[in-house]
Design a protein around this motif. Sequence first.
Motif, mmCIF file in Angstrom:
data_model
loop_
_atom_site.group_PDB
_atom_site.id
_atom_site.type_symbol
_atom_site.label_atom_id
_atom_site.label_comp_id
_atom_site.label_asym_id
_atom_site.label_seq_id
_atom_site.Cartn_x
_atom_site.Cartn_y
_atom_site.Cartn_z
ATOM 1 N N HIS A 166 53.685 -68.075 57.941
ATOM 2 C CA HIS A 166 53.984 -66.586 57.513
ATOM 3 C C HIS A 166 52.558 -65.939 57.591
ATOM 4 O O HIS A 166 51.615 -66.242 57.047
ATOM 5 N N PRO A 167 52.373 -64.817 58.207
ATOM 6 C CA PRO A 167 51.060 -64.064 58.361
ATOM 7 C C PRO A 167 50.491 -63.402 57.131
ATOM 8 O O PRO A 167 49.466 -62.786 57.348
ATOM 9 N N SER A 168 51.418 -63.066 56.310
ATOM 10 C CA SER A 168 51.141 -61.793 55.564
ATOM 11 C C SER A 168 50.332 -62.566 54.209
ATOM 12 O O SER A 168 50.826 -63.303 53.246
ATOM 13 N N ASP A 169 48.982 -61.872 54.056
ATOM 14 C CA ASP A 169 48.327 -62.497 52.859
ATOM 15 C C ASP A 169 48.694 -61.961 51.473
ATOM 16 O O ASP A 169 48.778 -62.449 50.468
ATOM 17 N N THR A 170 49.275 -60.784 51.626
ATOM 18 C CA THR A 170 49.659 -59.778 50.435
ATOM 19 C C THR A 170 50.938 -60.539 49.913
ATOM 20 O O THR A 170 51.408 -61.012 48.809
ATOM 21 N N GLN A 240 34.819 -65.313 60.870
ATOM 22 C CA GLN A 240 34.420 -64.711 59.743
ATOM 23 C C GLN A 240 34.715 -63.256 59.566
ATOM 24 O O GLN A 240 34.655 -62.442 58.375
ATOM 25 N N VAL A 241 34.671 -62.533 60.800
ATOM 26 C CA VAL A 241 34.817 -60.969 60.794
ATOM 27 C C VAL A 241 36.094 -60.825 60.255
ATOM 28 O O VAL A 241 36.311 -60.390 59.183
ATOM 29 N N TYR A 242 36.995 -60.988 60.851
ATOM 30 C CA TYR A 242 38.438 -60.791 60.319
ATOM 31 C C TYR A 242 39.458 -61.880 61.284
ATOM 32 O O TYR A 242 39.153 -61.910 62.355
ATOM 33 N N ASP A 243 40.415 -62.023 60.210
ATOM 34 C CA ASP A 243 41.086 -63.046 61.131
ATOM 35 C C ASP A 243 42.531 -63.520 59.972
ATOM 36 O O ASP A 243 42.207 -63.296 58.794
ATOM 37 N N PHE A 244 43.485 -63.951 60.690
ATOM 38 C CA PHE A 244 44.750 -64.381 59.585
ATOM 39 C C PHE A 244 44.234 -65.619 59.086
ATOM 40 O O PHE A 244 43.298 -66.359 59.431
ATOM 41 N N ALA A 245 44.781 -66.122 58.150
ATOM 42 C CA ALA A 245 44.639 -67.377 57.327
ATOM 43 C C ALA A 245 45.017 -68.552 58.090
ATOM 44 O O ALA A 245 46.047 -68.646 58.971
ATOM 45 N N VAL A 246 43.833 -69.520 58.325
ATOM 46 C CA VAL A 246 44.311 -71.085 58.583
ATOM 47 C C VAL A 246 44.833 -71.605 57.496
ATOM 48 O O VAL A 246 46.004 -72.052 57.772
ATOM 49 N N VAL A 247 44.316 -71.484 56.550
ATOM 50 C CA VAL A 247 45.107 -71.651 55.080
ATOM 51 C C VAL A 247 44.814 -70.697 53.903
ATOM 52 O O VAL A 247 43.473 -70.237 54.064
ATOM 53 N N SER A 248 45.534 -70.513 53.171
ATOM 54 C CA SER A 248 45.110 -69.530 51.804
ATOM 55 C C SER A 248 45.863 -69.816 50.767
ATOM 56 O O SER A 248 46.838 -70.811 50.765
ATOM 57 N N GLY A 270 49.540 -69.673 55.507
ATOM 58 C CA GLY A 270 49.290 -70.374 56.668
ATOM 59 C C GLY A 270 49.644 -72.013 56.785
ATOM 60 O O GLY A 270 49.030 -72.365 57.947
ATOM 61 N N VAL A 271 50.482 -72.274 56.088
ATOM 62 C CA VAL A 271 50.953 -73.534 56.163
ATOM 63 C C VAL A 271 52.384 -73.651 56.397
ATOM 64 O O VAL A 271 52.935 -74.868 56.945
#
Length: 331
Positions: A166-170, A240-248, A270-271
């Motif tokens: 799932h791509p959403s950090d929020t 490190q600029v901007y990217d989706f989570a590899v893991v969070s 990210g898992v």
Amino acid sequence: MKQFDLYEPASLGEATSLLNQFGATAKVVAGGSDLLGGVMKDWVQGKGMPLPTQIIDLTTVPNLSGINVSTDGLHIGATTTLTDVIEHNDVQSTWPLLSSAAATIASPLIRNFGTLGGNINQRPRCWFFRGENFNCYKKGGDFCYSVTGDNRYHAIIGGELCYIVHPSDTATALLALNATAKLTGPGGDRSVPFDQYFHGPREDVLTENVLKPNEIMTEVVVPQPAAGAKMAWNKLKDRQVYDFAVVSVATVFTVDANGVWQDGRITLGGVAPVPYRAQVVEDAIKGKNIQQTAKQAAAQIRTVARPMSLNAYKIDLVQGLIERTVLQALG
Ligand SMILES: Cc1cc2nc3c(=O)[nH]c(=O)nc-3n(C[C@H](O)[C@H](O)[C@H](O)COP(=O)(O)OP(=O)(O)OC[C@H]3O[C@@H](n4cnc5c(N)ncnc54)[C@H](O)[C@@H]3O)c2cc1C
Ligand code: SF4
């Protein structure tokens, strides 16, 4: 990009009846950074996922944007921009996990027009899904290309049939904060806790959540954290600029005077195909001294991980990041 008709509803009722009227060929849009800038521009379509021909702009609906704090917690309208979430004083002081997570999303430009509702409901980033020529399960096809293809960023937990993360950090942060999504549709309003909002491919491979095609997310409600609650957010990215989570990792918990974990959550991004609650880790740390147990508790994540051919490295990453995040929250 394919042509479409743009609708600018003046009310929520008008927006839902447009959705109801047009059915599967209609989609709501907010900032458009995923739907217009990604899915439609790149012709991401298939038998189970027609390219929309009617786009319904939610930003013209009054009162769908804004942040309020009331007795039951924080209310964030679905079209509130990520920048507004990040910069809000109450969010920073009482729910810093949410502002920290939102601040790691994309670039300042995207955060200025990308919305909370769009972030939670964005489509997956699997490169086969996003590739025009891969007719995979998630688009209504009959194959998952990640099983035999490059799966270095795919799921290590809960994948079957489809192995997206799932791509959403929020969403990862809001699950840790025990938030609830408010939805509206022709059948009326309903509230769905984030625990039940997302579903894996086994429930429905064509969607990532329980939102019906004729429903709209109107707001997110985040309860007041327990007194003295600790929280932290960490996200590992390739670029490190901007990217989706590899893991969070997001965590929220309470602790007693002896440093013992009382109650709380640890959630992972990210898992897995859904924002994932690491209950095996929570169970291993609950009632124990956090400082002394964090390492062994984090290692419990290995018991539920099933890596694919190229992503076993994520297990070490997430284990280490869980330990780091919990200890960081503890201070
Ligand atoms: C270069 C780039 C980098 C990015 N990096 C990250 C990142 O690091 N972390 C991360 O989490 N995201 C990332 N994103 C995704 C980005 O954050 C989201 O695309 C953005 O927040 C989506 O908001 P939006 O308003 O633009 O969504 P839109 O594109 O308008 O909508 C996205 C989807 O949600 C649906 N939708 C929108 N609002 C609602 C609603 N109220 N109710 C129901 N459905 C709705 C739309 O139909 C659509 O399917 C990135 C995007 C780009 C382009
Ligand atoms: S992981 Fe899911 S989205 Fe990606 S190719 Fe497989 S079925 Fe499609």
